[in-house]
Design a protein around this motif. Sequence first.
Motif, PDB file in Angstrom:
ATOM      1  N   ARG A   1     -22.563 -36.292  -8.139  1.00  0.00           N
ATOM      2  CA  ARG A   1     -21.573 -36.874  -9.042  1.00  0.00           C
ATOM      3  C   ARG A   1     -20.357 -37.283  -8.220  1.00  0.00           C
ATOM      4  N   CYS A   2     -19.644 -38.245  -8.724  1.00  0.00           N
ATOM      5  CA  CYS A   2     -18.666 -38.879  -7.864  1.00  0.00           C
ATOM      6  C   CYS A   2     -17.341 -39.143  -8.577  1.00  0.00           C
ATOM      7  N   GLU A   3     -16.245 -38.954  -7.842  1.00  0.00           N
ATOM      8  CA  GLU A   3     -14.915 -39.321  -8.334  1.00  0.00           C
ATOM      9  C   GLU A   3     -14.241 -40.170  -7.268  1.00  0.00           C
ATOM     10  N   ALA A   4     -13.447 -41.137  -7.694  1.00  0.00           N
ATOM     11  CA  ALA A   4     -12.770 -41.996  -6.729  1.00  0.00           C
ATOM     12  C   ALA A   4     -11.266 -41.978  -6.988  1.00  0.00           C
ATOM     13  N   ASN A   5     -10.485 -41.792  -5.926  1.00  0.00           N
ATOM     14  CA  ASN A   5      -9.036 -41.936  -5.999  1.00  0.00           C
ATOM     15  C   ASN A   5      -8.687 -43.321  -5.487  1.00  0.00           C
ATOM     16  N   ILE A   6      -8.102 -44.123  -6.378  1.00  0.00           N
ATOM     17  CA  ILE A   6      -7.914 -45.540  -6.063  1.00  0.00           C
ATOM     18  C   ILE A   6      -6.440 -45.901  -6.111  1.00  0.00           C
ATOM     19  N   SER A   7      -5.956 -46.574  -5.084  1.00  0.00           N
ATOM     20  CA  SER A   7      -4.621 -47.162  -5.160  1.00  0.00           C
ATOM     21  C   SER A   7      -4.644 -48.506  -4.446  1.00  0.00           C
ATOM     22  N   VAL A   8      -3.594 -49.273  -4.706  1.00  0.00           N
ATOM     23  CA  VAL A   8      -3.505 -50.628  -4.175  1.00  0.00           C
ATOM     24  C   VAL A   8      -2.087 -50.806  -3.649  1.00  0.00           C
ATOM     25  N   ARG A   9      -1.919 -51.465  -2.494  1.00  0.00           N
ATOM     26  CA  ARG A   9      -0.571 -51.737  -2.003  1.00  0.00           C
ATOM     27  C   ARG A   9      -0.544 -53.120  -1.359  1.00  0.00           C
ATOM     28  N   PRO A  10       0.630 -53.768  -1.373  1.00  0.00           N
ATOM     29  CA  PRO A  10       0.721 -55.066  -0.702  1.00  0.00           C
ATOM     30  C   PRO A  10       0.410 -54.886   0.785  1.00  0.00           C
ATOM     31  N   VAL A  11      -0.317 -55.828   1.367  1.00  0.00           N
ATOM     32  CA  VAL A  11      -0.636 -55.752   2.791  1.00  0.00           C
ATOM     33  C   VAL A  11       0.659 -55.645   3.581  1.00  0.00           C
ATOM     34  N   GLY A  12       0.722 -54.726   4.507  1.00  0.00           N
ATOM     35  CA  GLY A  12       1.922 -54.547   5.321  1.00  0.00           C
ATOM     36  C   GLY A  12       2.797 -53.403   4.853  1.00  0.00           C
ATOM     37  N   GLN A  13       2.638 -52.996   3.589  1.00  0.00           N
ATOM     38  CA  GLN A  13       3.458 -51.881   3.083  1.00  0.00           C
ATOM     39  C   GLN A  13       2.931 -50.562   3.638  1.00  0.00           C
ATOM     40  N   LYS A  14       3.893 -49.705   4.059  1.00  0.00           N
ATOM     41  CA  LYS A  14       3.504 -48.437   4.683  1.00  0.00           C
ATOM     42  C   LYS A  14       3.062 -47.419   3.642  1.00  0.00           C
ATOM     43  N   GLU A  15       3.886 -47.257   2.579  1.00  0.00           N
ATOM     44  CA  GLU A  15       3.615 -46.213   1.595  1.00  0.00           C
ATOM     45  C   GLU A  15       2.391 -46.592   0.754  1.00  0.00           C
TER      46      GLU A  15
ATOM     47  N   GLY B   1     -10.205 -42.936  -1.711  1.00  0.00           N
ATOM     48  CA  GLY B   1     -10.771 -41.695  -1.194  1.00  0.00           C
ATOM     49  C   GLY B   1     -11.793 -41.209  -2.198  1.00  0.00           C
ATOM     50  N   MET B   2     -12.849 -40.573  -1.735  1.00  0.00           N
ATOM     51  CA  MET B   2     -13.889 -40.160  -2.671  1.00  0.00           C
ATOM     52  C   MET B   2     -14.168 -38.667  -2.606  1.00  0.00           C
ATOM     53  N   GLU B   3     -14.470 -38.122  -3.775  1.00  0.00           N
ATOM     54  CA  GLU B   3     -14.925 -36.745  -3.865  1.00  0.00           C
ATOM     55  C   GLU B   3     -16.324 -36.778  -4.460  1.00  0.00           C
ATOM     56  N   VAL B   4     -17.250 -36.199  -3.738  1.00  0.00           N
ATOM     57  CA  VAL B   4     -18.629 -36.174  -4.221  1.00  0.00           C
ATOM     58  C   VAL B   4     -19.062 -34.724  -4.405  1.00  0.00           C
ATOM     59  N   HIS B   5     -19.679 -34.461  -5.540  1.00  0.00           N
ATOM     60  CA  HIS B   5     -20.284 -33.149  -5.777  1.00  0.00           C
ATOM     61  C   HIS B   5     -21.790 -33.288  -5.705  1.00  0.00           C
ATOM     62  N   ALA B   6     -22.432 -32.476  -4.881  1.00  0.00           N
ATOM     63  CA  ALA B   6     -23.894 -32.510  -4.783  1.00  0.00           C
ATOM     64  C   ALA B   6     -24.435 -31.108  -5.028  1.00  0.00           C
ATOM     65  N   GLN B   7     -25.394 -31.012  -5.951  1.00  0.00           N
ATOM     66  CA  GLN B   7     -26.028 -29.714  -6.197  1.00  0.00           C
ATOM     67  C   GLN B   7     -26.932 -29.370  -5.025  1.00  0.00           C
ATOM     68  N   LEU B   8     -26.852 -28.128  -4.580  1.00  0.00           N
ATOM     69  CA  LEU B   8     -27.688 -27.704  -3.464  1.00  0.00           C
ATOM     70  C   LEU B   8     -29.039 -27.224  -3.975  1.00  0.00           C
ATOM     71  N   LEU B   9     -30.064 -27.517  -3.190  1.00  0.00           N
ATOM     72  CA  LEU B   9     -31.443 -27.187  -3.589  1.00  0.00           C
ATOM     73  C   LEU B   9     -31.751 -25.730  -3.265  1.00  0.00           C
ATOM     74  N   THR B  10     -31.359 -24.833  -4.150  1.00  0.00           N
ATOM     75  CA  THR B  10     -31.708 -23.431  -3.953  1.00  0.00           C
ATOM     76  C   THR B  10     -32.592 -22.986  -5.108  1.00  0.00           C
ATOM     77  N   GLU B  11     -33.248 -21.850  -4.899  1.00  0.00           N
ATOM     78  CA  GLU B  11     -34.094 -21.309  -5.955  1.00  0.00           C
ATOM     79  C   GLU B  11     -33.226 -20.653  -7.027  1.00  0.00           C
ATOM     80  N   SER B  12     -32.217 -19.891  -6.578  1.00  0.00           N
ATOM     81  CA  SER B  12     -31.365 -19.154  -7.517  1.00  0.00           C
ATOM     82  C   SER B  12     -29.944 -19.709  -7.473  1.00  0.00           C
ATOM     83  N   LYS B  13     -29.126 -19.239  -8.406  1.00  0.00           N
ATOM     84  CA  LYS B  13     -27.753 -19.738  -8.506  1.00  0.00           C
ATOM     85  C   LYS B  13     -26.870 -19.233  -7.356  1.00  0.00           C
TER      86      LYS B  13
END
Lengths: 478, 96
Positions: free
Chosen positions: A192-206, A8-20
């Motif tokens: 900017r980007c963050e990734a949540n990474i996990s791995v499971r045996p094929v067929g495993q539910k959890e 799953g990914m979380e991306v932060h993108a700065q918005l193009l505004t003139e002021s904060k």
Amino acid sequence: MEYEVIIGMEVHAQLLTESKMFCSCSADYADAPPNTHVCPVCLALPGALPVINKAAVEATILAGLALHSDIAETAVFARKNYHYPDLPKGYQISQYELPLCLHGHVDIQDDNGQPKRIRIERAHLEEDTGKLVHMGDHSLVDLNRAGVPLLEIVTEADIRSATEAYNYLTKLRTLLRYAGVSTADMEKGAMRCEANISVRPVGQKEFGTKVEVKNLNSFRAVRNAIDYEVKRHIQVLESGGQIKQVTMGWNEAAGHTFVQRSKEEANDYRYFPEPDLPPLQVSQAWIDEIAQRLPELPDAKAERFAAQYRLQPADVMFLTSEQDIANWYEAAVALYPQPKTVAAWFTGELIGIAREKGVTFKEGNVTPAGLVSILQLIDTGKINRNTGKAVLAEMFANGESAERIVVNHGWAQVSDDAALAGIIERLLAHHPGEVAKYRGGKKGLMGWFMGQVMRETQGKANPDVVRKLLQETLERGA
Amino acid sequence: MGLTIQEVEHIAELAKLRLTAEEKTRYREQLSAILDYANCLQAVDTTGIPQTATVLPLKNVMREDKQQPSLPPDVALANAQEKENGFFRVPPILDE
Ligand SMILES: [Zn+2]
């Protein structure tokens, strides 16, 4: 054992505004000396109160629409509490239970080029933090970036490989740029980007235990860090070990992840509604008004390009990857209604020249009309195709007209039968062996003869005329 | 008594407070009393009542996206305990 990768990914993108986001300081901090874009609000001086930047809210709604999200009727800002020197208030104003955008999707291609939908869980508006400079025995704080509007986009755990993650980010960047809400420039920290990474045996539910990899600041880092983590997880699992739930960073130079903090010391953010900011009520009328600003989005444009111009998928993908590219292409096709020829010259030749020079095509001096004038010179026989490429390179560098470049370099094509006939006579007289072989049946030598004539004429001969004359002369003597 | 000593320690850690054993006991009592009071409210049936983020009759209070001058640098850093070349200077932050 076969493993499945869940990302799953979380991306932060700065918005193009003139002021904060919550004060009127300039949001453009790129070249500003430290702490020159700060005020009582973004310095968190006691008693200072935030006020919502309307343009940032509208940019978030616009992005939400580009992501096919539902726009919330009611959105509420919330305080995310934690202590860190880049956050002078001791909390970040974000959105928690009631974000502006929910349930969107981004369509990408999987590892096999097949269509795949990545669901977007939410997209919400928050403020960026300041910048820290670590000096060893002390740290320095610059709060120019603190309070710059930031859009956080969170996917469901739908991504299954590093390639899909890469394709998702590329598509997301394209969408944010089409919507005009962010430069989405990772190298400059605007995305900017963050990734949540996990791995499971094929067929495993959890799901397997996940790790979070932060500070992925380039497309390459995203791909490399995911590949690295997946390999590491599988190795640990294969050797009977267990994955620890940790937050990691990515060391691009060394090519490995490293533990930043473990779950035990994880933050407890104690979110609660921001009492200083009244809720946002988003009416359908407001959404409709904002939706007017959306251009044709990349997927719709790609579908139209494929149908209208009958182009190959690879060309369609490239030509719709940026609005500037698509607009340039369509302007050229409007002047020269041969979509495939224009696509070939644009994607093959023009982009090739730009790549060779290490710049974007926009940094050159070739306009759609400029390319078309070259194609017309080829059509009328004034220059041949190869000379056309040379003219294009010249035009890219100095912006002169095609006609002028041809005249200046003496590149006009030689179609004059008499002149070419003389050259061919001399050539054949010098190479009796090749002539005999050709006449003896080695017709493949035609290419060699052609090449000799082109060399003799410095590439200016009209190849059709040369071929015709060569054939006539060689057959005549057979 | 609602809170354990461990929970008081956790809250103190989040608030960056260093508490003595005697303070932990005292705050445990006081914070528990506050929680107990808040827990009275849990008895109210709120089925069907939307979440309320604010009781003020306000919504959509926004400003136009216009930039205004920021503080002059010397004013911005006037209250800093330590400064260096225009930066706030703070104790070392472990580079994460
Ligand atoms: Zn400010």
